[in-house]
Design a protein around this motif. Structure first.
Motif, short mmCIF file in Angstrom:
data_model
loop_
_atom_site.label_atom_id
_atom_site.label_comp_id
_atom_site.label_asym_id
_atom_site.label_seq_id
_atom_site.Cartn_x
_atom_site.Cartn_y
_atom_site.Cartn_z
N MET A 121 0.92 -1.17 0.18
CA MET A 121 -0.12 0.06 -0.26
C MET A 121 0.89 1.09 0.06
N LYS A 122 0.49 2.40 -0.68
CA LYS A 122 1.22 3.57 -0.87
C LYS A 122 0.51 4.65 -0.87
N ILE A 123 0.84 5.71 -0.12
CA ILE A 123 0.36 7.10 -0.64
C ILE A 123 1.26 7.95 -1.41
N ASN A 124 0.76 8.99 -2.16
CA ASN A 124 1.63 9.80 -2.86
C ASN A 124 1.50 11.48 -2.24
N ALA A 125 2.64 11.77 -1.46
CA ALA A 125 2.71 13.08 -1.24
C ALA A 125 3.48 14.16 -1.98
N ASN A 126 2.77 14.76 -2.83
CA ASN A 126 3.40 15.77 -3.50
C ASN A 126 4.41 15.27 -4.48
N GLY A 127 3.93 14.05 -5.02
CA GLY A 127 5.16 13.45 -6.16
C GLY A 127 5.97 12.35 -5.16
N THR A 128 5.80 12.43 -3.95
CA THR A 128 6.77 11.30 -3.33
C THR A 128 6.02 10.01 -2.93
N GLU A 129 6.44 8.93 -3.39
CA GLU A 129 5.66 7.66 -2.93
C GLU A 129 5.90 7.17 -1.67
N ILE A 130 5.05 7.11 -0.87
CA ILE A 130 5.58 6.56 0.52
C ILE A 130 4.83 5.02 0.78
N SER A 131 5.57 4.37 1.25
CA SER A 131 5.04 2.79 1.32
C SER A 131 4.39 2.81 2.82
N ILE A 132 3.29 2.09 3.07
CA ILE A 132 2.82 1.79 4.39
C ILE A 132 2.63 0.36 4.47
N LEU A 133 3.31 0.14 5.97
CA LEU A 133 2.93 -1.37 6.32
C LEU A 133 1.73 -1.37 7.28
N ASP A 134 0.71 -2.22 7.07
CA ASP A 134 -0.40 -2.21 7.72
C ASP A 134 -0.17 -3.40 8.70
#
Length: 186
Positions: free
Chosen positions: A1-14
């Motif tokens: 799962m990932k989010i995108n903060a102003n062009g920076t992809e950030i992985s998320i561990l659930d």
């Protein structure tokens, strides 16, 4: 799962409990500031007394095994503070930050801690991170709502099938009103 903060992809561990205990990649967040060597950004952040005070407060609230004595030792050492995620985890028995080696590894932190780190990088960046994280949480909540509504509809349909079957096969004209009620109840 990932989010995108102003062009920076950030992985998320659930953690498996939804977003209650999601861990965001500090490594990905640090790439916003230094794409070539994000480890330096994380180490610099963790080598600040205000950072370790924040981490200690978070651990005190959520980690019953937090090593307060070791924290006090580190906090009172003279000289420049040098702290890495691995040192923090091992010395403090910390749970708010995790560090994994290897190809898909990196440093991850609970969302509370990750937002603090993003704020240290840039207040504007922090807002982008929070905004996309909230969007992801809302999407997840909508998805779960749909599942609940579907289960409710299935229960309603099954109830109708069940009561119709009782009327057709178990309720006979010679039963009294009380016997009919008992048949439905059982």
């Amino acid at each position: 799962m990932k989010i995108n903060a102003n062009g920076t992809e950030i992985s998320i561990l659930d953690s498996g409990e939804g977003f209650k205990d999601s861990y965001l990649s500090l490594t990905d967040l640090a790439k916003y500031k230094n794409p070539d060597d994000p480890r330096i950004v994380i180490s610099n952040w963790m080598s600040s007394y205000s950072t370790i005070d924040f981490l200690a407060t978070w651990e005190s609230l959520y980690n019953p095994n937090f090593n307060r004595m070791e924290f006090q030792t580190v906090r009172s050492e003279p000289g420049r503070l040098v702290m890495t995620p691995k040192q923090w985890i091992e010395r403090m028995s910390a749970i708010g930050i995790t560090s994994q080696a290897g190809r898909y590894g990196g440093t991850y932190a609970h969302s509370d801690i990750a937002f603090e780190f993003a704020s240290w990088i840039s207040p504007e960046f922090k807002l982008y991170v929070i905004k996309d994280y909230q969007r992801l949480k809302q999407d997840e909540a909508r998805r779960l709502e749909i599942g609940w509504d579907t289960k409710r509809e299935l229960s309603k349909i099954n109830y109708r099938i069940h009561t119709d079957a009782i009327k057709e096969f178990l309720i006979t004209p010679e039963l009294t009103k009380q016997e009919k009620g008992y048949t439905y109840a059982t």
